[in-house]
Motif scaffolding. Structure first.
Motif, PDB file in Angstrom:
ATOM      1  N   ILE A   1       5.131   3.929  -5.270  1.00 49.18           N
ATOM      2  CA  ILE A   1       6.237   3.094  -6.094  1.00 49.18           C
ATOM      3  C   ILE A   1       6.854   3.477  -7.172  1.00 49.18           C
ATOM      4  O   ILE A   1       6.179   4.270  -7.574  1.00 49.18           O
ATOM      5  CB  ILE A   1       4.985   1.247  -5.763  1.00 49.18           C
ATOM      6  CG1 ILE A   1       4.653   0.842  -5.231  1.00 49.18           C
ATOM      7  CG2 ILE A   1       6.426   0.656  -6.813  1.00 49.18           C
ATOM      8  CD1 ILE A   1       3.986  -0.038  -5.312  1.00 49.18           C
ATOM      9  N   GLY A   2       8.124   3.100  -6.960  1.00 53.62           N
ATOM     10  CA  GLY A   2       8.630   3.711  -8.440  1.00 53.62           C
ATOM     11  C   GLY A   2       8.955   5.808  -8.133  1.00 53.62           C
ATOM     12  O   GLY A   2       9.350   6.013  -9.273  1.00 53.62           O
ATOM     13  N   GLY A   3       8.910   5.809  -6.836  1.00 54.86           N
ATOM     14  CA  GLY A   3       9.359   7.123  -6.197  1.00 54.86           C
ATOM     15  C   GLY A   3       8.075   8.450  -7.039  1.00 54.86           C
ATOM     16  O   GLY A   3       8.467   9.611  -7.271  1.00 54.86           O
ATOM     17  N   LEU A   4       7.167   7.680  -7.296  1.00 49.75           N
ATOM     18  CA  LEU A   4       6.371   8.402  -8.176  1.00 49.75           C
ATOM     19  C   LEU A   4       5.371   8.869  -7.057  1.00 49.75           C
ATOM     20  O   LEU A   4       5.132   8.495  -6.033  1.00 49.75           O
ATOM     21  CB  LEU A   4       5.969   7.727  -8.703  1.00 49.75           C
ATOM     22  CG  LEU A   4       5.860   7.541 -10.683  1.00 49.75           C
ATOM     23  CD1 LEU A   4       4.975   6.427 -10.995  1.00 49.75           C
ATOM     24  CD2 LEU A   4       6.371   8.630 -10.867  1.00 49.75           C
ATOM     25  N   PRO A   5       4.374  10.519  -6.684  1.00 53.42           N
ATOM     26  CA  PRO A   5       3.440  10.610  -5.686  1.00 53.42           C
ATOM     27  C   PRO A   5       2.044   9.550  -6.302  1.00 53.42           C
ATOM     28  O   PRO A   5       2.065   8.605  -6.651  1.00 53.42           O
ATOM     29  CB  PRO A   5       3.426  11.821  -6.969  1.00 53.42           C
ATOM     30  CG  PRO A   5       2.933  11.890  -7.862  1.00 53.42           C
ATOM     31  CD  PRO A   5       4.060  11.090  -8.323  1.00 53.42           C
ATOM     32  N   PRO A   6       1.861   9.268  -4.468  1.00 52.29           N
ATOM     33  CA  PRO A   6       0.479   8.694  -4.582  1.00 52.29           C
ATOM     34  C   PRO A   6      -0.718   8.721  -5.454  1.00 52.29           C
ATOM     35  O   PRO A   6      -0.686  10.644  -5.910  1.00 52.29           O
ATOM     36  CB  PRO A   6       0.944   9.059  -2.554  1.00 52.29           C
ATOM     37  CG  PRO A   6       1.135   9.818  -2.830  1.00 52.29           C
ATOM     38  CD  PRO A   6       2.155  10.289  -3.594  1.00 52.29           C
ATOM     39  N   CYS A   7      -2.278   8.199  -5.497  1.00 51.29           N
ATOM     40  CA  CYS A   7      -3.068   8.559  -5.788  1.00 51.29           C
ATOM     41  C   CYS A   7      -4.033   9.198  -5.373  1.00 51.29           C
ATOM     42  O   CYS A   7      -3.276   9.471  -3.997  1.00 51.29           O
ATOM     43  CB  CYS A   7      -3.743   7.714  -6.305  1.00 51.29           C
ATOM     44  SG  CYS A   7      -3.934   6.128  -5.018  1.00 51.29           S
ATOM     45  N   THR A   8      -4.662  10.636  -5.855  1.00 49.73           N
ATOM     46  CA  THR A   8      -5.110  11.539  -4.834  1.00 49.73           C
ATOM     47  C   THR A   8      -6.744  10.210  -4.572  1.00 49.73           C
ATOM     48  O   THR A   8      -7.560  11.603  -4.730  1.00 49.73           O
ATOM     49  CB  THR A   8      -5.419  12.852  -6.021  1.00 49.73           C
ATOM     50  OG1 THR A   8      -5.918  11.958  -6.582  1.00 49.73           O
ATOM     51  CG2 THR A   8      -3.720  13.179  -5.875  1.00 49.73           C
TER      52      THR A   8
ATOM     53  N   THR B   1       1.088  -1.250   0.060  1.00 47.22           N
ATOM     54  CA  THR B   1      -0.384  -0.093  -0.077  1.00 47.22           C
ATOM     55  C   THR B   1       0.442   0.782  -0.025  1.00 47.22           C
ATOM     56  O   THR B   1       0.222   2.099   0.304  1.00 47.22           O
ATOM     57  CB  THR B   1      -1.170  -0.087   1.208  1.00 47.22           C
ATOM     58  OG1 THR B   1      -0.271  -0.181   2.132  1.00 47.22           O
ATOM     59  CG2 THR B   1      -1.857  -1.074   1.367  1.00 47.22           C
ATOM     60  N   ASP B   2       2.281   0.969  -0.029  1.00 48.43           N
ATOM     61  CA  ASP B   2       3.077   2.400  -0.204  1.00 48.43           C
ATOM     62  C   ASP B   2       2.930   2.573  -1.716  1.00 48.43           C
ATOM     63  O   ASP B   2       2.988   2.123  -2.468  1.00 48.43           O
ATOM     64  CB  ASP B   2       4.411   2.025  -0.053  1.00 48.43           C
ATOM     65  CG  ASP B   2       5.298   3.447  -0.632  1.00 48.43           C
ATOM     66  OD1 ASP B   2       4.869   4.096  -0.467  1.00 48.43           O
ATOM     67  OD2 ASP B   2       6.533   2.745  -0.718  1.00 48.43           O
TER      68      ASP B   2
END
Length: 417
Positions: A277-284, A273-274
């Motif tokens: 992943i891949g250094g991308l911003p979390p979903c909103t 649930t992180d």
């Protein structure tokens, strides 16, 4: 004269401790066997539930000359959610009178004049009930015992729509299959890409949303085609087989093995649930912006697998023969289609119900072909285009072949041995 004393027989402290230790060891050895015996009994009970459902589906077909519709019911007439169900009732609703649930069926099939708290409702709910997510309609909150696997411990609270552990098989293609090309007013779409007629080629399983299926449509043979399978109820612990990974269009534009990257490396049965992943911003949000290749895990209590037995939308009532049993689920968005695995809490696999009524236990290790193949209905990059998979054998091996009803695959294994 010497007097003899009577000696009392008894255990010494050391002997008593040794006996207690031996009993403890025996109990420790016996406990796993007792647990295994209990699970074997629960698995047998689950199999019996499925056999009853299979018998009910065959009796339904004998009566109406077709199987019950998934995503059926009354059309959305604009009169409000209490007076129609927007064409979203699951296949389990129509099956009720054929599995000895006539009383519940009578409540649903007639106007129902009570609120959840027992007070009078004026005007009453319409016949065939309101939308299947209405939590004021007591029939939807009624748990049908035959629709629950005794090995699944997750239980609904009293104000939630009741749960189910058995899903209809829609095969190995998912493109626009959540509505079958028909809207909630019962009007077929004429789109040449995803409409009623165009989408028929991707309805490769026994059930197709908002359409009836007859046994004559199962050209691969009733004994070689899966009709239903088990699903766990999502328990909100991020267990992968009960959690929904929202992937928007990537769910059908990318191959099913895309889901592997979203598993927790420390706990392979759970999703990670992180969302960075891949250094991308979390979903909103569930379907919000900023997702990119990130997953979004739908955390709503009502949006988990199997949490509404009356609801014909994919995550509640169907599964696909794409990813192996007990793997992971990916959907386009809430209510949308996707890759939905069969799953259970039985060790090593899950039950499936064949179209001939046989119940078979399928292991997690069943041969599932090329998991790097984009689902049919989208361009796989093999030069055939988006329509190139129509009528072809399943790319997902034996598992995929068992889920298709008319693709002329040859099944060479005795699954019931």
């Amino acid at each position: 004269m010497i007097q003899s004393r009577d000696r009392r027989a008894g255990f010494t402290l050391v002997e008593l401790l040794v006996v207690i230790a031996i009993i403890g060891i025996l109990v420790g050895l016996l406990l796993p066997a007792v647990q295994a015996a209990r699970e074997a009994a629960r698995r047998m009970s689950c199999s019996n539930n499925f056999k009853q459902i299979g018998l009910g589906l065959h009796n339904y077909h004998s009566t109406y000359k077709n199987l019950p519709m998934n995503a059926g019911g009354t059309y959305n007439t604009g009169s409000g959610g209490d007076f129609n169900n927007s064409h979203w009732l699951s296949w389990m609703v129509g099956t009720l009178p054929f599995i000895e649930q006539q009383g519940l069926w009578d409540q649903i099939s007639n106007p129902f004049g009570f609120n959840r708290d027992g007070s009078r409702k004026t005007p009453p709910f319409a016949a065939m009930g309101p939308r299947p997510w209405n939590e004021n309609y007591q029939p939807w909150l009624t748990q049908v015992p035959s629709y629950r696997c005794p090995s699944d411990p997750t239980q609904p609270v009293s104000n939630r729509v009741a749960f189910n552990n058995y899903s209809a098989c829609i095969g190995d293609a998912i493109f626009e299959q959540q509505h079958g090309g028909v809207n909630d007013q019962g009007v077929p779409s004429t789109s040449g890409t995803w409409g009623d007629e165009a989408g028929q080629r991707w309805a490769r399983g026994v059930f197709r949303a908002r359409h009836f299926t007859k046994f004559r449509d199962i050209k691969d043979g009733l004994s070689n085609t899966i009709m239903c399978g088990e699903n766990v109820v999502g328990d909100r612990t991020n267990l992968a087989k009960g959690t929904l990974i929202v992937r928007q269009n990537d769910v059908w534009d990318l191959p099913p093995n895309q889901g592997v990257q979203f598993m927790d490396p420390e706990r392979p049965q759970y999703v990670n649930t992180d969302t960075s992943i891949g250094g991308l911003p979390p979903c909103t949000g569930c379907c919000g912006s900023g997702m990119g290749p990130n997953p979004c895990f739908d955390q709503s209590a009502n949006h988990q697998r199997g949490r509404r037995w009356s609801d014909g939308r994919p995550m509640f009532s169907v599964f696909t023969t794409i990813t192996p049993p007990n793997s992971y689920n990916m959907q386009r968005w809430h209510g949308g289609g996707g890759v939905l695995c069969a799953s259970s809490f039985h060790q090593g696999g899950a039950h499936v119900l064949m179209a001939d009524g046989a119940v078979i236990f399928i292991t997690d290790s069943i041969e599932s072909g090329d998991q790097g193949h984009v689902p049919y209905g989208r361009d796989n990059g093999d030069g055939r285009g988006a329509n190139g998979g129509a009528g072809r054998e399943s790319p997902y091996g034996l598992w995929g072949a068992l889920g298709t009803k008319a693709s002329a695959e040859t099944i060479q294994e005795q699954l019931n041995q």
